[in-house]
Structure formats: structure tokens, C-alpha cells
Design a protein around this motif. Sequence first.
Motif, PDB file in Angstrom:
ATOM      1  N   THR A  65     -38.628  27.751  12.259  1.00  0.00           N
ATOM      2  CA  THR A  65     -39.664  27.458  11.636  1.00  0.00           C
ATOM      3  C   THR A  65     -40.405  25.693  11.451  1.00  0.00           C
ATOM      4  N   VAL A  66     -41.044  25.303  11.096  1.00  0.00           N
ATOM      5  CA  VAL A  66     -41.868  24.914  11.196  1.00  0.00           C
ATOM      6  C   VAL A  66     -42.040  23.721   9.663  1.00  0.00           C
ATOM      7  N   GLU A  67     -42.179  22.329   9.579  1.00  0.00           N
ATOM      8  CA  GLU A  67     -42.666  22.225   8.400  1.00  0.00           C
ATOM      9  C   GLU A  67     -44.050  21.509   7.919  1.00  0.00           C
ATOM     10  N   ILE A  68     -44.697  22.123   7.014  1.00  0.00           N
ATOM     11  CA  ILE A  68     -46.525  21.680   6.967  1.00  0.00           C
ATOM     12  C   ILE A  68     -46.548  21.078   5.734  1.00  0.00           C
ATOM     13  N   LYS A  69     -47.672  20.524   5.782  1.00  0.00           N
ATOM     14  CA  LYS A  69     -48.495  19.731   4.217  1.00  0.00           C
ATOM     15  C   LYS A  69     -49.009  20.894   3.431  1.00  0.00           C
ATOM     16  N   ASP A  70     -48.422  21.549   2.281  1.00  0.00           N
ATOM     17  CA  ASP A  70     -49.664  22.171   0.650  1.00  0.00           C
ATOM     18  C   ASP A  70     -50.116  20.863   0.362  1.00  0.00           C
ATOM     19  N   TYR A  71     -50.403  21.698  -0.431  1.00  0.00           N
ATOM     20  CA  TYR A  71     -50.603  21.292  -2.438  1.00  0.00           C
ATOM     21  C   TYR A  71     -49.967  20.268  -2.799  1.00  0.00           C
ATOM     22  N   TYR A  72     -48.572  21.001  -2.414  1.00  0.00           N
ATOM     23  CA  TYR A  72     -47.377  20.145  -3.714  1.00  0.00           C
ATOM     24  C   TYR A  72     -46.369  19.297  -2.796  1.00  0.00           C
ATOM     25  N   GLY A  73     -46.779  19.518  -1.704  1.00  0.00           N
ATOM     26  CA  GLY A  73     -45.882  18.707  -0.743  1.00  0.00           C
ATOM     27  C   GLY A  73     -45.523  19.355   1.035  1.00  0.00           C
ATOM     28  N   THR A  74     -44.137  18.968   1.379  1.00  0.00           N
ATOM     29  CA  THR A  74     -43.569  19.567   2.601  1.00  0.00           C
ATOM     30  C   THR A  74     -42.788  21.404   2.583  1.00  0.00           C
ATOM     31  N   VAL A  75     -43.345  21.599   3.026  1.00  0.00           N
ATOM     32  CA  VAL A  75     -42.745  23.008   2.908  1.00  0.00           C
ATOM     33  C   VAL A  75     -42.170  24.304   4.239  1.00  0.00           C
ATOM     34  N   LYS A  76     -41.591  24.445   4.124  1.00  0.00           N
ATOM     35  CA  LYS A  76     -40.600  25.200   5.746  1.00  0.00           C
ATOM     36  C   LYS A  76     -41.133  26.792   5.927  1.00  0.00           C
ATOM     37  N   VAL A  77     -41.956  26.359   7.219  1.00  0.00           N
ATOM     38  CA  VAL A  77     -42.858  27.558   6.653  1.00  0.00           C
ATOM     39  C   VAL A  77     -42.228  28.421   8.601  1.00  0.00           C
ATOM     40  N   PRO A  78     -41.724  29.735   8.333  1.00  0.00           N
ATOM     41  CA  PRO A  78     -41.656  30.144   9.515  1.00  0.00           C
ATOM     42  C   PRO A  78     -43.141  30.453  11.264  1.00  0.00           C
ATOM     43  N   VAL A  79     -42.849  30.208  11.720  1.00  0.00           N
ATOM     44  CA  VAL A  79     -43.509  30.403  13.371  1.00  0.00           C
ATOM     45  C   VAL A  79     -43.672  31.484  13.542  1.00  0.00           C
TER      46      VAL A  79
END
Length: 339
Positions: free
Chosen positions: A46-60
Motif C-alpha cells: 500500500t502507498v499513501e497518496i494525497k487526493d481532494y480530501y487528504g491522505t489516503v492509503k491505496v493498494p499498489v
Amino acid sequence: MKRFKGLKLTVIMLAFVLIGTGCSKPSIDSASLNEESASDSNQALTVEIKDYYGTVKVPVNPKNVVALDNRTFETLADWDIQLAAVPKAVMPSDSPYVSDDKVLDIGNHREPNLEIIAAVNPDLVIVGQRFATFYEDIKALVPNAVVINLDFDVSEESSSPGENLVNGMKNSTIALGKIFDKNDEAEKLIREFDKAIDEAKSAYNGSDTVMSVVVSAGNIGFSAPGSGRVWGPMYEIFGWVPALEIDKATSDHQGDEVSVEAIAQSNPDWIFVLDRDASVSSTSDAVPAHDVIDNSPALQNISAVTEGKIVYAPNDTYTNESIQTYLELFDKLADALAR
């Protein structure tokens, strides 16, 4: 004597048991270490990215991906990312996802079939731009999926649309690079993007006036400085001097209503054109933007027309506002303005 020999044999056997027990201890530690390694490996997926609402943990490298953001399709296609579903009705016709029957079509943003998203059981859903308003609906529909919103505000409500466009494009490219393990490719795109901005900015003389328009169904709409479709944020990015400003300008997809006579009276040095119908061919009354500009009697004597200072955005821009599209557009602007 026999009892002694038996006792001796028992002691020897007990010693072997103890030695065996002692030898087994490292294997227990190894198992523990293996569990920790597996845990670390899971975390690395998983990796943390920034979207419109803030930081999100997303599967790689998620397996089932639904993409609904027009700013991402070309990047995903260039990186050979497989998608499960897309809104084909609002995508460029030459997109590989549109012609792929295995990629399901959820329709356009006005009447989308969101149930298709649930049907493909996605690991990740990417929303943005036209589909940003469906974020909460999609989250509720697929609670086990990660839903990210890569949208950014370049509307009339934004105080810095140019900055938002530049940062938004970079942030979304970085996010996609992290998610799909394409960090080098993402960094290359951003370097090219920065270079294209610098070159287009340097090519502008700082004084020529600019008129930006959206041509749709044979009509010329006003793409307002700051908020107008595609062109608006560029006034801030490049420091363009607007040839005309009107009150209560919006980011309407067909441009704001303004008379051709008003455009002619502003006598712009440059006209920048977005041909909406070139990428949305569903209207039977579509007319190429070139023809609309060339055949407008009111425009024939203005400086931009007589001197051939007209720049047309790439034909698919209206449905493909990707970083690649802006790279192409900025290069066209730099070449034209440097003449």
C-alpha cells in the motif's frame, strides 16, 4: 549393573531431547521473523497518496480499477494500466479503453450506470472532474474498495485557478505514479510539464491581448479569464492580458454567451480556441471551429485574424484534459507566441 546401564541410556536420551529442543529454538525465531517479513511485505503493498480530501492509503498495482477522471485516461493508457470500467461516452473515441469490449461502459456523468462499478468489484475507483460529485455515492456502493478523488478546483469560485491547475496536474500524476509503480514515468511527465510552462511563459511578450473562446454547435462562447473552460486558468499561469472581461463569468462547458461583435470590438491580438464538437460528435449541428472563425464576417478585420494569430487546442481537449494534452497545448502556444 543392568540398572546402571539403563539409567545411563536414559540420561543420554534425555540429553539428546534437550539438545534437540535447544536446536529447535532458532526455527521458532525464524518463523517469527518470517511473519514479521510478511507483515512488512503487506504494508509495502500500500502507498499513501494525497487526493481532494487528504491522505489516503491505496493498494499498489490494484487488480480491478475503475477510472472516471478524464484527466487520467491518457496517462493510464500510456502506462498500459488495465481498467475494468470507464465512462466511454465522455472519452476520446481513439482511447484504447473505448474500443476494448472487456472494459465496461458506465455511460456519461449525467446518467451514469453506477451499478456497473459494483459489478466489477473494484479494488480502486478513481473519480474526478465530471464524476467528482458522485464520490460519496460510489463510496457507499463499493464499501470494500478504495475510492480517491483527484479533482481540483479551477472554477469561478477558485481564488487561484492557475496555481490549482498546475499543482493539481502534478499531484494527480505523482499519485498515479505511486499507485501503479510508475514513479520514474510520473517524474518525467512533471519535468516536461514544468519545461512546457516555462517555455510558453517566456514566449509571451507580456502585452499582447488574448481572447479565449469555446466553439460549440456553430456558436462562439466566451472562455473567461480565470474561470473559462480550459483557457481560463492560463491567464494566471502565463500572465496573459485579457482582451475582454465580462461580469459574472463562469466555467460553463460551452463558454459564456457573448456576441461576436463584442469580441470584434475588443480587437484581440490573439484568439485561443477550444473546439468542443471536435471531441463530442453527438450533436448533429456540429461545425468545425476553423469554419466558424473563418466564416464569421464580424471577425475578419480584427488583428488576430488578419495576422493569423489563432491557436486551436488539440481536438480531443474537451474530453481529454490530461497532462499530456496540456503538454501538447503549451508547446503549441510557445511555438505560436514566439513567432
